[in-house]
Design a protein around this motif. Structure first.
Motif, PDB file in Angstrom:
ATOM      1  N   LEU A   8      47.339  64.922  12.258  1.00 23.98           N
ATOM      2  CA  LEU A   8      46.255  65.331  11.464  1.00 23.98           C
ATOM      3  C   LEU A   8      46.179  64.549  10.212  1.00 23.98           C
ATOM      4  N   GLY A   9      47.253  64.119   9.923  1.00 24.08           N
ATOM      5  CA  GLY A   9      47.322  63.483   8.378  1.00 24.08           C
ATOM      6  C   GLY A   9      46.532  62.061   8.557  1.00 24.08           C
TER       7      GLY A   9
ATOM      8  N   SER B  70      49.231  64.973   2.381  1.00 25.90           N
ATOM      9  CA  SER B  70      50.237  66.171   2.484  1.00 25.90           C
ATOM     10  C   SER B  70      50.467  66.342   3.820  1.00 25.90           C
ATOM     11  N   LEU B  71      49.530  66.224   4.662  1.00 28.49           N
ATOM     12  CA  LEU B  71      49.851  66.505   6.040  1.00 28.49           C
ATOM     13  C   LEU B  71      50.885  65.555   6.828  1.00 28.49           C
ATOM     14  N   SER B  72      50.799  64.223   6.314  1.00 24.36           N
ATOM     15  CA  SER B  72      51.737  63.388   6.833  1.00 24.36           C
ATOM     16  C   SER B  72      53.038  63.371   6.173  1.00 24.36           C
TER      17      SER B  72
ATOM     18  N   GLY C 242      52.304  60.038  15.369  1.00 27.15           N
ATOM     19  CA  GLY C 242      52.296  61.761  15.693  1.00 27.15           C
ATOM     20  C   GLY C 242      52.306  61.824  17.397  1.00 27.15           C
TER      21      GLY C 242
ATOM     22  N   VAL D 139      54.375  66.276   5.213  1.00 18.11           N
ATOM     23  CA  VAL D 139      55.086  67.439   5.956  1.00 18.11           C
ATOM     24  C   VAL D 139      55.349  66.980   7.527  1.00 18.11           C
ATOM     25  N   GLY D 140      54.596  66.389   8.037  1.00 20.16           N
ATOM     26  CA  GLY D 140      54.858  65.794   9.552  1.00 20.16           C
ATOM     27  C   GLY D 140      56.237  64.877   9.372  1.00 20.16           C
TER      28      GLY D 140
ATOM     29  N   TRP E  17      55.253  70.392  16.439  1.00 25.17           N
ATOM     30  CA  TRP E  17      54.551  70.573  14.799  1.00 25.17           C
ATOM     31  C   TRP E  17      54.758  69.267  13.903  1.00 25.17           C
ATOM     32  N   ALA E  18      55.961  68.441  14.142  1.00 21.69           N
ATOM     33  CA  ALA E  18      55.726  67.250  13.285  1.00 21.69           C
ATOM     34  C   ALA E  18      54.919  66.288  13.765  1.00 21.69           C
TER      35      ALA E  18
ATOM     36  N   PHE F 259      51.399  67.646  12.638  1.00 19.60           N
ATOM     37  CA  PHE F 259      50.817  67.252  11.246  1.00 19.60           C
ATOM     38  C   PHE F 259      50.903  65.755  10.884  1.00 19.60           C
ATOM     39  N   THR F 260      51.510  65.058  11.632  1.00 20.94           N
ATOM     40  CA  THR F 260      51.309  63.547  11.442  1.00 20.94           C
ATOM     41  C   THR F 260      50.206  63.072  11.965  1.00 20.94           C
TER      42      THR F 260
END
Length: 195
Positions: free
Chosen positions: A41-42, A120-122, A82, A124-125, A34-35, A38-39
């Motif tokens: 997708l960010g 935000s996505l990065s 990612g 969180v990742g 998941w990390a 999210f990274t």
């Protein structure tokens, strides 16, 4: 994951989709999946928005900035981090810190970090990458709590608690000095004395 859960064993009549699901689940459970997601997708909105243009009828609205190349570099690096989290789980701390730093740098460089979506996505990742730890296999035989708290071998309870003070707090042992002024550094004639 419950260590007592049954392990999936493929039967001959299982559908291929079931087999793919269990193999993917086993693969993603051994890495910070998941990390990495999210990274990854960010990185896309951070790299995309400086080069995107929005068409409203005959009007074209371009969101290009002078930092377009910087935004592309940041986005590609986040996508690479990612993917690296998926395939090289050992670099999770480096990748997490790098993702957080790149997300922070993307705010002034890339249209407020891809309008705060990529930022935000990065973030969180990166945080998930730092928080992830590889799982440990469950031990076959767990020792009961009574065995772990037993007194040292060969000592009675009175001997084991001989150094305890009046309120159950351990006192100084025979080899320790009671006061700091009796140490070599503070003794008379020592280099640290003031007079």
């Amino acid at each position: 994951m419950n260590p007592q859960a049954p392990v999936y064993v493929r039967a001959e009549d299982d559908a291929w989709l079931t087999v793919v699901y269990y193999h993917f689940h086993a693969w993603s459970g051994r890495r910070p999946f998941w990390a990495g997601l999210f990274t990854l997708l960010g990185g896309f909105p951070i790299a995309y928005f400086p080069y995107a243009d929005l068409r409203l009828g005959n009007v074209s609205l371009a969101m290009a900035t002078t930092g377009g190349a910087g935004a592309l570099i940041i986005g590609v690096l986040l996508i690479t981090l990612g993917l690296a989290l998926w395939f090289q789980a050992t670099i999770r701390v480096f990748a997490g810190v790098a993702a957080i730093l790149l997300a922070l740098v993307s705010i002034p460089v890339s249209n407020l970090g891809g309008f705060f979506i990529g930022f935000s996505l990065s973030m969180v990742g990166g945080a998930l990458a730092l928080a992830w730890a590889p799982g440990q296999p469950a031990e076959e035989a767990v020792q009961p709590a009574a065995e772990q708290q037993s007194a040292p071998v060969g000592l009675t309870k009175a001997e084991a608690t001989a150094d305890m003070g009046a309120q159950g707090v351990p006192g100084p042992r025979g080899t320790e000095t009671a006061h700091a002024s009796e140490t070599t550094a503070h003794a008379d004639g020592g280099r640290n004395s003031a007079g």
